[in-house]
Design a protein around this motif. Structure first.
Motif, PDB file in Angstrom:
ATOM      1  N   LYS B  14       0.835  -1.209   0.000  1.00  0.00           N
ATOM      2  CA  LYS B  14       0.000   0.000   0.000  1.00  0.00           C
ATOM      3  C   LYS B  14       0.867   1.255   0.000  1.00  0.00           C
ATOM      4  O   LYS B  14       0.538   2.246  -0.667  1.00  0.00           O
ATOM      5  CB  LYS B  14      -0.923   0.003   1.218  1.00  0.00           C
ATOM      6  N   GLN B  15       1.943   1.182   0.759  1.00  0.00           N
ATOM      7  CA  GLN B  15       2.834   2.359   0.826  1.00  0.00           C
ATOM      8  C   GLN B  15       3.517   2.618  -0.524  1.00  0.00           C
ATOM      9  O   GLN B  15       3.657   3.774  -0.942  1.00  0.00           O
ATOM     10  CB  GLN B  15       3.888   2.163   1.910  1.00  0.00           C
ATOM     11  N   TYR B  18       0.981   4.139  -2.694  1.00  0.00           N
ATOM     12  CA  TYR B  18       0.756   5.530  -2.276  1.00  0.00           C
ATOM     13  C   TYR B  18       1.898   6.428  -2.765  1.00  0.00           C
ATOM     14  O   TYR B  18       1.672   7.497  -3.323  1.00  0.00           O
ATOM     15  CB  TYR B  18       0.653   5.588  -0.754  1.00  0.00           C
ATOM     16  N   LYS B  19       3.134   5.938  -2.575  1.00  0.00           N
ATOM     17  CA  LYS B  19       4.306   6.732  -2.972  1.00  0.00           C
ATOM     18  C   LYS B  19       4.337   6.927  -4.486  1.00  0.00           C
ATOM     19  O   LYS B  19       4.743   7.981  -4.974  1.00  0.00           O
ATOM     20  CB  LYS B  19       5.594   6.045  -2.488  1.00  0.00           C
ATOM     21  N   ASP B  90       5.005  10.913   5.509  1.00  0.00           N
ATOM     22  CA  ASP B  90       3.940  10.318   4.683  1.00  0.00           C
ATOM     23  C   ASP B  90       3.697   8.863   5.063  1.00  0.00           C
ATOM     24  O   ASP B  90       2.590   8.348   4.921  1.00  0.00           O
ATOM     25  CB  ASP B  90       4.340  10.376   3.196  1.00  0.00           C
ATOM     26  N   ASP B  91       4.767   8.198   5.510  1.00  0.00           N
ATOM     27  CA  ASP B  91       4.649   6.782   5.878  1.00  0.00           C
ATOM     28  C   ASP B  91       3.620   6.574   6.985  1.00  0.00           C
ATOM     29  O   ASP B  91       3.002   5.522   7.093  1.00  0.00           O
ATOM     30  CB  ASP B  91       6.007   6.240   6.361  1.00  0.00           C
ATOM     31  N   PHE B  94      -0.238   5.429   7.210  1.00  0.00           N
ATOM     32  CA  PHE B  94      -0.637   4.028   7.331  1.00  0.00           C
ATOM     33  C   PHE B  94      -0.190   3.500   8.684  1.00  0.00           C
ATOM     34  O   PHE B  94       0.664   4.099   9.344  1.00  0.00           O
ATOM     35  CB  PHE B  94       0.044   3.182   6.246  1.00  0.00           C
ATOM     36  N   THR B  96       2.079   1.605  10.420  1.00  0.00           N
ATOM     37  CA  THR B  96       3.400   1.267   9.877  1.00  0.00           C
ATOM     38  C   THR B  96       4.474   1.294  10.948  1.00  0.00           C
ATOM     39  O   THR B  96       4.221   1.692  12.096  1.00  0.00           O
ATOM     40  CB  THR B  96       3.767   2.260   8.740  1.00  0.00           C
ATOM     41  N   GLY B 101       8.265   1.205   6.270  1.00  0.00           N
ATOM     42  CA  GLY B 101       8.461   2.508   5.627  1.00  0.00           C
ATOM     43  C   GLY B 101       9.707   2.509   4.767  1.00  0.00           C
ATOM     44  O   GLY B 101       9.675   2.920   3.596  1.00  0.00           O
ATOM     45  N   SER B 104       9.353   0.024   1.797  1.00  0.00           N
ATOM     46  CA  SER B 104       8.518   0.537   0.706  1.00  0.00           C
ATOM     47  C   SER B 104       9.268   1.603  -0.096  1.00  0.00           C
ATOM     48  O   SER B 104       9.135   1.685  -1.318  1.00  0.00           O
ATOM     49  CB  SER B 104       7.202   1.097   1.235  1.00  0.00           C
ATOM     50  N   THR B 105      10.081   2.404   0.601  1.00  0.00           N
ATOM     51  CA  THR B 105      10.867   3.429  -0.111  1.00  0.00           C
ATOM     52  C   THR B 105      11.892   2.766  -1.035  1.00  0.00           C
ATOM     53  O   THR B 105      12.093   3.211  -2.173  1.00  0.00           O
ATOM     54  CB  THR B 105      11.585   4.356   0.895  1.00  0.00           C
TER      55      THR B 105
END
Lengths: 234, 247
Positions: B14-15, B18-19, B90-91, B94, B96, B101, B104-105
């Motif tokens: 999801k992250q 979103y990113k 931003d993480d 959610f 998280t 985090g 996902s980055t």
């Protein structure tokens, strides 16, 4: 430190551009499809360029292995050496660029040679009983190769006969300009052909000679060293 | 109290999604930078001139090296920017933790680096067309490397290189977030180290560029670049764990 300067300038350019575009991305959150559209448009541009580039007039130069094969074959043939030894018949006919024929009324022949740059063609004169009242001249040149690709532009010396004086002018060199596209570093890194490839082209200059046939009894008046008299007995 | 447990994988997915949507403007900068690099590349990467046999032969060389180098720098800067406070927070939109985090980055960086690498690998064609439009002269191609296999290997190595530099940017950004003193200290240490090593006879060229970019074995290159990238991302991850929440 000077080595780092281009890197720092480059980093600055990229950083300024990236910051100016990305720095506002937070504000565009939720409304910005610009990036995606730009990327899509850019990929379309790249794909169109890829298709168009296949139709551009372009020639592919030889790889290093092919070049060395060509070099070996070419180096076996020495035009000036064959002519100097009187073996003109053995010179490859493809290397004959131009022929001239001039009337020669009297027997003394004055030879003048004007060579603009150093390393002009050697002038070889052969006295022959086959000719009477005229002289024949030929210009031989083996092709020049740039990275294995034959240079198409032709150079010919100017030969002018004025009464008893034959002038050979080697002036106005031909300017040849190429734009060569080379593979990028990620694509040459794993290629065997790129091993040891240095920046710069491999130019094979070939050989050239002006061969002049004159009647046997002709007396030649020329400056020292501007011609070589072929001695069939040698 | 949640009615269902959410797995880390789902949060990461999801992250990343979103990113992708939130940071879509990274592509604006990518396109601008690559077009800028195409413009700079029009000058050529080199020139050789020789004269002889009544010929003056001038060869101008072109390739997309500069576009690729600009893209590598873009990867570095983009990753660096993602470590700034605004993006890290931003993480927390959610449920998280630091692990998801950061993960996902890294996945997001891998995706954008792949796209950037693919675009850079095609940019040579754009350069070719633009050079032809400007000069209308016959072009020579000195393809020391061609073929599908070479292209795929080159593309993979380019993407890995961009991803590796993004890792450096990400790690550098995290170090700066950890302690703001490093904004000044990090470049000073880096350049100082380079000069010291250079004067001691250990150039960066030998220890870094030759180690990676003189490697002609594709698989060894992958291992080396992945090892360096992993080290950079692990450093970033360890530092991110030391950052306070909402710092």
């Amino acid at each position: 430190m000077m080595v780092l300067l281009p890197i720092l300038i480059l980093a600055l350019v990229v950083a300024v551009t990236a910051f100016s575009s990305i720095g506002t991305m937070k504000m565009r959150l939720g409304q910005g499809k610009t990036g995606l559209w730009m990327l899509g448009g850019y990929f379309v541009l790249l794909l169109v360029s890829m298709i168009v580039s296949t139709f551009l007039p372009s020639e592919t130069t030889a790889s290093m292995n092919e070049e060395s094969t060509h070099s070996k074959k070419r180096s076996e043939i020495s035009i000036p050496m064959l002519i100097a030894e009187g073996k003109v018949d053995e010179v490859n006919k493809d290397t004959l660029v131009k022929e001239w024929s001039f009337e020669l009324q009297d027997h003394p022949l004055t030879l003048e040679a004007y060579v603009e740059n150093e390393g002009g063609p050697g002038i070889f004169i052969e006295k022959t009983s086959d000719l009477t009242g005229k002289i024949q001249a030929s210009y031989y040149r083996s092709p020049i190769y740039v990275d294995g690709l034959k240079v198409q532009e032709e150079f010919k010396p100017t030969l002018v006969m004025n009464q008893q004086t034959l002038t050979v002018s080697v002036e106005n060199p031909v300017d040849v300009h190429y734009q060569m596209f080379t593979s990028e570093f990620p694509f040459t890194q794993f290629s065997q052909n790129s091993v040891g490839r240095e920046r710069g082209s491999r130019i094979e200059w070939g050989e050239e000679a002006v061969y002049i046939r004159v009647p046997e009894e002709t007396e030649i008046i020329g400056e020292n060293g501007n011609y070589t008299l072929i001695d069939p007995a040698a | 109290m949640y009615s269902a447990d959410i797995s880390t994988a789902e949060v990461v997915k999801k992250q990343v999604s979103y990113k992708w949507r939130a940071y879509i403007s990274v592509f604006t900068s990518l396109v601008v930078i690559q077009l800028l690099a195409v413009l700079f590349s029009l000058n050529g990467t080199g020139m050789s001139s020789s004269g002889g046999m009544n010929y003056n032969i001038r060869v101008e060389y072109y390739n997309a090296d500069m576009i690729m180098i600009f893209t590598i720098f873009w990867g570095f800067i983009t990753a660096l920017l993602l470590t700034t406070k605004a993006y890290r927070e931003d993480d927390f939109a959610f449920v998280t933790n630091r692990t998801s985090g950061t993960l996902s980055t890294i996945i997001y960086l891998w995706i954008i680096c792949s796209i950037a690498g693919f675009a850079a690998s095609l940019s040579g064609y754009l350069l070719k067309v633009v050079v032809f439009l400007f000069t209308s002269q016959e072009l020579l191609s000195n393809n020391g490397a061609e073929g599908a296999g070479i292209y795929v290997m080159g593309l993979v190595s380019l993407i890995l290189t961009i991803f590796m530099f993004a890792g450096f940017g990400y790690a550098a950004g995290m170090i700066v977030q950890w302690n703001k003193m490093f904004v000044i200290l990090l470049p000073v240490l880096f350049i100082g180290l380079l000069i010291s090593l250079e004067s001691a006879g250990y150039s960066m060229d030998r220890f870094f560029f030759q180690f990676l970019f003189s490697e002609q074995n594709f698989w060894l290159f992958i291992m080396k670049s992945l090892a360096v990238s992993t080290a950079a991302y692990v450093i970033a991850f360890l530092i991110s764990n030391r950052l306070e929440v909402k710092r």
